[in-house]
Scaffold this motif. Sequence first.
Motif, mmCIF file in Angstrom:
data_model
loop_
_atom_site.group_PDB
_atom_site.id
_atom_site.type_symbol
_atom_site.label_atom_id
_atom_site.label_comp_id
_atom_site.label_asym_id
_atom_site.label_seq_id
_atom_site.Cartn_x
_atom_site.Cartn_y
_atom_site.Cartn_z
ATOM 1 N N ALA A 1 11.421 6.732 0.838
ATOM 2 C CA ALA A 1 12.322 6.768 -0.249
ATOM 3 C C ALA A 1 11.023 6.060 -0.859
ATOM 4 C CB ALA A 1 13.680 6.521 0.246
ATOM 5 N N GLY A 2 11.656 5.405 -2.264
ATOM 6 C CA GLY A 2 11.201 4.692 -3.505
ATOM 7 C C GLY A 2 9.602 6.130 -3.592
ATOM 8 N N GLY A 3 9.177 4.631 -4.259
ATOM 9 C CA GLY A 3 7.339 4.971 -4.810
ATOM 10 C C GLY A 3 7.539 5.297 -6.691
ATOM 11 N N MET B 1 8.465 3.061 -11.342
ATOM 12 C CA MET B 1 8.598 2.379 -9.574
ATOM 13 C C MET B 1 9.201 1.478 -9.246
ATOM 14 S SD MET B 1 5.237 2.365 -8.563
ATOM 15 C CE MET B 1 5.190 1.915 -5.803
ATOM 16 N N SER B 2 9.125 2.182 -7.800
ATOM 17 C CA SER B 2 10.314 1.770 -7.223
ATOM 18 C C SER B 2 9.471 0.921 -5.369
ATOM 19 C CB SER B 2 11.525 2.061 -7.001
ATOM 20 O OG SER B 2 10.886 3.252 -5.824
ATOM 21 N N PRO B 3 9.823 0.347 -4.906
ATOM 22 C CA PRO B 3 9.088 -0.406 -3.699
ATOM 23 C C PRO B 3 9.131 1.114 -2.876
ATOM 24 C CG PRO B 3 10.771 -2.196 -4.431
ATOM 25 C CD PRO B 3 11.174 -1.128 -5.145
ATOM 26 N N TYR B 4 8.077 1.259 -2.345
ATOM 27 C CA TYR B 4 8.542 2.412 -1.174
ATOM 28 C C TYR B 4 9.091 1.783 0.424
ATOM 29 C CZ TYR B 4 3.834 3.566 -3.339
ATOM 30 O OH TYR B 4 3.396 3.813 -4.349
ATOM 31 N N GLU B 5 9.425 2.460 0.515
ATOM 32 C CA GLU B 5 10.274 1.936 2.067
ATOM 33 C C GLU B 5 9.990 3.390 3.313
ATOM 34 O OE1 GLU B 5 14.736 3.778 0.879
ATOM 35 O OE2 GLU B 5 13.979 2.330 -1.082
ATOM 36 N N GLY B 6 10.662 2.408 3.946
ATOM 37 C CA GLY B 6 10.623 3.831 5.598
ATOM 38 C C GLY B 6 8.737 3.493 6.238
ATOM 39 N N ARG C 1 6.522 4.982 4.915
ATOM 40 C CA ARG C 1 5.771 4.558 3.563
ATOM 41 C C ARG C 1 5.316 3.353 3.379
ATOM 42 N NH1 ARG C 1 6.175 8.257 -2.203
ATOM 43 N NH2 ARG C 1 4.311 7.769 -2.908
ATOM 44 N N GLY C 2 6.149 2.680 3.693
ATOM 45 C CA GLY C 2 5.712 1.560 3.182
ATOM 46 C C GLY C 2 6.090 -0.010 4.508
ATOM 47 N N ASP C 3 4.474 0.769 4.724
ATOM 48 C CA ASP C 3 4.695 -0.171 6.483
ATOM 49 C C ASP C 3 3.151 -1.169 6.438
ATOM 50 O OD1 ASP C 3 5.228 1.232 8.465
ATOM 51 O OD2 ASP C 3 4.498 2.925 8.763
ATOM 52 N N ILE C 4 2.571 -1.279 5.315
ATOM 53 C CA ILE C 4 1.786 -1.861 4.685
ATOM 54 C C ILE C 4 1.866 -2.961 3.752
ATOM 55 C CG2 ILE C 4 -0.607 -2.043 4.523
ATOM 56 C CD1 ILE C 4 -0.959 0.749 4.992
ATOM 57 N N PHE D 1 0.699 -1.917 0.054
ATOM 58 C CA PHE D 1 -0.462 0.003 -0.098
ATOM 59 C C PHE D 1 0.489 1.272 0.348
ATOM 60 C CE2 PHE D 1 -3.490 -2.882 1.288
ATOM 61 C CZ PHE D 1 -4.419 -2.166 1.328
ATOM 62 N N ASP D 2 0.557 2.032 -0.518
ATOM 63 C CA ASP D 2 1.120 3.255 -0.144
ATOM 64 C C ASP D 2 0.682 4.836 0.468
ATOM 65 O OD1 ASP D 2 2.084 6.155 -0.873
ATOM 66 O OD2 ASP D 2 1.577 6.719 -2.509
ATOM 67 N N ASP D 3 0.968 3.776 1.897
ATOM 68 C CA ASP D 3 0.477 4.292 3.441
ATOM 69 C C ASP D 3 0.611 5.917 3.242
ATOM 70 O OD1 ASP D 3 0.119 4.756 6.204
ATOM 71 O OD2 ASP D 3 1.700 3.918 7.228
ATOM 72 N N GLN D 4 -0.126 7.075 3.650
ATOM 73 C CA GLN D 4 -0.071 7.922 3.528
ATOM 74 C C GLN D 4 -0.632 8.804 4.854
ATOM 75 O OE1 GLN D 4 -1.800 8.446 -0.302
ATOM 76 N NE2 GLN D 4 -0.741 9.378 -1.462
ATOM 77 N N PHE D 5 -1.005 10.266 5.072
ATOM 78 C CA PHE D 5 -2.150 10.678 6.355
ATOM 79 C C PHE D 5 -2.740 11.846 5.283
ATOM 80 C CE2 PHE D 5 1.832 13.034 6.066
ATOM 81 C CZ PHE D 5 1.957 14.114 6.432
ATOM 82 N N GLN D 6 -3.432 12.432 6.262
ATOM 83 C CA GLN D 6 -4.186 13.754 6.232
ATOM 84 C C GLN D 6 -3.850 15.144 7.518
ATOM 85 O OE1 GLN D 6 -8.309 12.948 4.561
ATOM 86 N NE2 GLN D 6 -7.909 11.062 3.330
#
Length: 399
Positions: A235-237, A326-331, A333-336, A216-221
């Motif tokens: 990083a990544g995305g 595309m590259s893997p989400y890191e940190g 942002r890549g929790d899920i 998932f792309d772990d985001q917030f608002q």
Amino acid sequence: MNWQPSKFKFVMLLLTTIGLTALYVGSCTNDDHLISVPNVEGKDLVSIKVTTPPTIDGTIDVMWENAPKLKFEAVVPDPTGDIFRGYVGNNIPSVTLRSAYDDQNIYFLAEWVDPTKSLSREPWYFDPTSNLWKQEAGAPIFIAPTRAAFYEDKIAMLWNVDNSVSGWNAATCYKSCHTGLPALDGSGRHFTNNASERIDMWHWKSVRGGVNTDQFDDQFQDNSYPNGRKSDSGAGGYSDNAQNLVITGSSPAVTVKVPKYFIPTRTNYGWIMKTEIDNGTAKQITSVDANGVLTYDGGTIDPIADVDFQRAGAGVGAKAIPGITMSPYEGSRGDITCKAVHTGSGWILEFKRALNTGDTERKDVDFSSLDDQYFGFGVFDNAQIAHAIKPNLLLKFQK
């Protein structure tokens, strides 16, 4: 007065609905929210305690048979300003959610009906009439000739961080949904109403991580205007697979937009991985001439001679070039992590996240207390922003 049981139930339901609506409207600090919050029947998602967790592989393990199913349908609403034009009223007739947890993680199994597997997100094609490279639109085109969107399938889940969002339990995702904004500001955006309010947004995007990096792309608002949607740290995305080049020999110089990378001999592909760029599988395009011929290290692409780079009816040719890298989400942002499988009639999506990610920036919801958590759920069927919405769902932990 002689009350009949059916009438009593109806009146109580009416009074409850009025009370919730008043709570929601009274807690708003803006007058540009979407629409009134619809009633939800069957809202509880019970997360069962397990000692042996499911394998996140898109296959429904036997252990999921012990997890209660939350079933619902979701419909794309009609906000102001034609924001969801072309999608309004679209119905996702069946969504099923299940959940489990252990001492470290929480797990989800989502299934929803979607017979079209949308993995062609704004691909590049060549237009022989103008001799220009163009990208298909991510939203429907309504001027002749009309054309369907070229995008991806997505889902989103919204959670209240630290119980910070006022009125969240009565409205969930509607609390940050704002419509009627100036067109320059995007017409419709998500942002919270106060600086102290934060929402954790789990965004599964089929092309941008969902089926290639299994994330998932772990985001917030937050309350940034006009767009409070941001990605967690890391990083990544993804990046647009695009660049500006000067047409060879043009005078005065004419600059056009063209793809940046492509993979020779590959067909029907929806993205280019950064690893493929790094190892030379993907080739960088270095020049373009007046006829649209692209040059890369090792050869050329003549899109007039090879019609597979052009449109093919309602679709694009087999050699259409992907719109993203595309590259893997890191940190954070890549929790899920996840695994998605399209069955032909819909999606099966398994995913997991730590109960407590160790987040210190107020971007992640913390489940470690095992307290009930209200959330909203959205399904995007080949859509950028138009989504079928199911608010006011409640995650409960079996203890």
